[in-house]
Design a protein around this motif. Structure first.
Motif, PDB file in Angstrom:
ATOM      1  N   PHE A 288       0.219   4.236   0.281  1.00  0.00           N
ATOM      2  CA  PHE A 288      -0.157   5.249   1.272  1.00  0.00           C
ATOM      3  C   PHE A 288       0.414   4.909   2.653  1.00  0.00           C
ATOM      4  CE2 PHE A 288      -3.211   5.642  -2.165  1.00  0.00           C
ATOM      5  CZ  PHE A 288      -3.084   6.994  -2.450  1.00  0.00           C
TER       6      PHE A 288
ATOM      7  N   ARG B  73       1.937  16.349  -1.025  1.00  0.00           N
ATOM      8  CA  ARG B  73       1.705  16.484  -2.473  1.00  0.00           C
ATOM      9  C   ARG B  73       1.882  15.158  -3.192  1.00  0.00           C
ATOM     10  NH1 ARG B  73       3.709  22.211  -4.867  1.00  0.00           N
ATOM     11  NH2 ARG B  73       3.391  23.458  -2.994  1.00  0.00           N
TER      12      ARG B  73
ATOM     13  N   CYS C 170       7.756   9.481  -5.721  1.00  0.00           N
ATOM     14  CA  CYS C 170       6.452   9.416  -6.394  1.00  0.00           C
ATOM     15  C   CYS C 170       6.513   8.479  -7.593  1.00  0.00           C
ATOM     16  CB  CYS C 170       6.048  10.832  -6.818  1.00  0.00           C
ATOM     17  SG  CYS C 170       4.371  10.947  -7.455  1.00  0.00           S
TER      18      CYS C 170
ATOM     19  N   LEU D 231      -0.576  10.596  -6.154  1.00  0.00           N
ATOM     20  CA  LEU D 231      -0.972   9.184  -6.225  1.00  0.00           C
ATOM     21  C   LEU D 231      -2.487   9.075  -6.382  1.00  0.00           C
ATOM     22  CD1 LEU D 231       1.224   7.550  -3.407  1.00  0.00           C
ATOM     23  CD2 LEU D 231       1.661   7.541  -5.850  1.00  0.00           C
ATOM     24  N   GLU D 232      -3.206   9.904  -5.641  1.00  0.00           N
ATOM     25  CA  GLU D 232      -4.677   9.870  -5.721  1.00  0.00           C
ATOM     26  C   GLU D 232      -5.163  10.287  -7.104  1.00  0.00           C
ATOM     27  OE1 GLU D 232      -5.391  10.829  -0.973  1.00  0.00           O
ATOM     28  OE2 GLU D 232      -5.477  12.469  -2.426  1.00  0.00           O
ATOM     29  N   GLU D 233      -4.435  11.232  -7.698  1.00  0.00           N
ATOM     30  CA  GLU D 233      -4.872  11.770  -8.993  1.00  0.00           C
ATOM     31  C   GLU D 233      -4.358  10.974 -10.188  1.00  0.00           C
ATOM     32  OE1 GLU D 233      -3.833  15.906  -9.290  1.00  0.00           O
ATOM     33  OE2 GLU D 233      -4.821  16.375  -7.374  1.00  0.00           O
ATOM     34  N   GLY D 234      -3.472  10.015  -9.965  1.00  0.00           N
ATOM     35  CA  GLY D 234      -3.017   9.167 -11.070  1.00  0.00           C
ATOM     36  C   GLY D 234      -1.681   9.534 -11.691  1.00  0.00           C
TER      37      GLY D 234
ATOM     38  N   ASP E  37       0.851  -1.196   0.000  1.00  0.00           N
ATOM     39  CA  ASP E  37       0.000   0.000   0.000  1.00  0.00           C
ATOM     40  C   ASP E  37       0.886   1.246   0.000  1.00  0.00           C
ATOM     41  OD1 ASP E  37      -1.611   2.169   0.487  1.00  0.00           O
ATOM     42  OD2 ASP E  37      -2.854   1.140   1.981  1.00  0.00           O
TER      43      ASP E  37
ATOM     44  N   ARG F  63       1.165  12.313  -1.983  1.00  0.00           N
ATOM     45  CA  ARG F  63      -0.110  11.635  -1.716  1.00  0.00           C
ATOM     46  C   ARG F  63      -1.182  12.072  -2.732  1.00  0.00           C
ATOM     47  NH1 ARG F  63      -1.819   9.244   2.915  1.00  0.00           N
ATOM     48  NH2 ARG F  63       0.101   9.922   3.916  1.00  0.00           N
ATOM     49  N   ARG F  64      -1.271  13.376  -2.955  1.00  0.00           N
ATOM     50  CA  ARG F  64      -2.281  13.873  -3.923  1.00  0.00           C
ATOM     51  C   ARG F  64      -1.982  13.376  -5.335  1.00  0.00           C
ATOM     52  NH1 ARG F  64      -1.932  18.428  -0.995  1.00  0.00           N
ATOM     53  NH2 ARG F  64      -0.962  19.786  -2.536  1.00  0.00           N
TER      54      ARG F  64
ATOM     55  N   GLU G 211       3.009   7.197   4.823  1.00  0.00           N
ATOM     56  CA  GLU G 211       2.761   7.468   6.232  1.00  0.00           C
ATOM     57  C   GLU G 211       4.014   7.201   7.076  1.00  0.00           C
ATOM     58  OE1 GLU G 211      -0.347   5.580   9.195  1.00  0.00           O
ATOM     59  OE2 GLU G 211      -1.315   6.115   7.300  1.00  0.00           O
TER      60      GLU G 211
END
Ligand code: AR6
Ligand code: MG
Length: 312
Positions: free
Chosen positions: A182, A203, A236, A208-211, A180, A205-206, A186
């Motif tokens: 995320f 950032r 990243c 990864l969320e956005e692809g 994981d 994290r964002r 962490e």
């Protein structure tokens, strides 16, 4: 949860671990070579790999960190092959060393007394992440101390600390089916209290969320020679493509900018995660001084196995 990365995994100095040590050092060289190739993969690497090897050599020869020894190892390697693409900072430090300035003071003279925040201390730090993978306190101390030799600025030092810790987490992380990214982030967030890097990890994290669209990643994370504009970018790249060494590396060097160093750092992470066998054979067999890199990884692995927890 995050603890799964380290807590449940006590120093398995096994065959797999040995393979991962090799993957990490070869991955650095392959990523560096890929990032500095224009067109076809030449296998030729730059100062990133050269300094990473110097660090590994010194750790092995001294059985752990020795600042004075490391300084003269870097200097000797540089004088033999000064054409490897070194930036301005490290050679300036080397001439100060030659003039008799102590190893832990020379770098403070750079950039008007502020020290360098270039990514040079992070690009070479992988062996520290390997050797101290089960001792985060010592890992931080040694990652910082090796930085101080050339990169005194706190952003340069903390970038190296985070890259070393990320290497150790990649080494211990579960297989792709239960990985994981995320949780991985962490863990890193729990390891730094530097506001600039905490903001950058947010950032990541964002992204990864956005692809992970490339233009957006470059805009948000950067692709420059500064540690804070390249260490999070390499992280990243690895986390977006943790399933494949090749995908992560092609993604990373496709971001442009300081491609050899972003490639080297992504290669260290992906190589530590997948092991030598995860690196495409066509890259592995063409990388410059492959045998020497593998022998160094083996030496580091033996040192770790011999010393047990902490690694000296
Ligand atoms: N203030 C302003 N600019 C800075 C500062 C500062 N305090 N610190 C660094 N820079 P350097 P590196 C800028 O010379 O980190 C090689 O190709 C400045 O523009 O310490 O060892 C490596 O492979 C400076 O020239 O080098 C890496 O890819 C630059 O950051 C890359 O270059 C690099 O800092 C960096 O290597
Ligand atoms: Mg370079």
């Amino acid at each position: 949860m995050a603890k799964a990365f380290v807590g449940s995994n006590p120093t398995p100095c096994t065959t797999k671990m040995r393979e991962k040590f090799k993957g990490c050092l070869l991955g650095t060289a392959v990523g560096d070579a890929l990032g500095s190739s224009r067109g076809e993969f030449s296998g030729r690497w730059t100062d990133d790999t050269h300094m990473m090897m110097g660090l590994a050599q010194s750790l092995v020869e001294r059985g752990g960190f020795d600042g004075e020894h490391l300084a003269w190892t870097f200097l000797r390697n540089y004088e033999r092959e000064p054409w490897r693409g070194y930036a301005h900072g490290p050679p300036t430090v080397f001439s100060l060393l030659r003039d008799g300035v102590p190893w832990n003071e020379a770098s403070r003279h750079l950039f008007g007394g502020r020290g360098s925040y270039g990514n040079g201390a992070a690009m070479r730090v992988a062996p520290v992440g390997l050797l101290y993978h089960d001792d985060p306190v010592r890992l931080r101390e040694v990652a910082e101390a090796q930085s101080l030799l050339t990169h005194a600025h706190e952003l340069g030092r903390e970038g190296a600390v985070l890259q070393a810790r990320a290497v150790s987490l990649a080494l211990l992380a579960p297989p792709p089916s239960s990985f994981d990214p995320f949780d991985f982030l962490e863990e890193l967030e729990g390891f730094t209290s530097h506001p600039v890097y905490l903001e950058k990890l947010g950032r990541v994290r964002r992204m990864l969320e956005e692809g992970g669209r490339r233009e957006r990643v470059v805009r948000e994370l950067g692709n420059g020679v500064e540690a804070h504009r390249s260490v999070p970018t390499a992280l990243c790249s690895f986390l977006l493509h943790f399933g494949s060494f090749k995908e992560a590396l092609l993604y990373a060097v496709g971001l442009g900018g300081d491609t050899d160093t972003i490639g080297a750092m992504t290669g260290a992470l992906s190589g530590a995660y997948h092991g030598e066998g995860g690196i495409p054979e066509e890259w592995r067999e063409r990388v410059e001084r492959r045998e020497e890199l593998e022998a160094l990884a083996d030496d580091l692995w033996r040192l770790k196995a011999q010393k047990g927890r902490g690694g000296g």
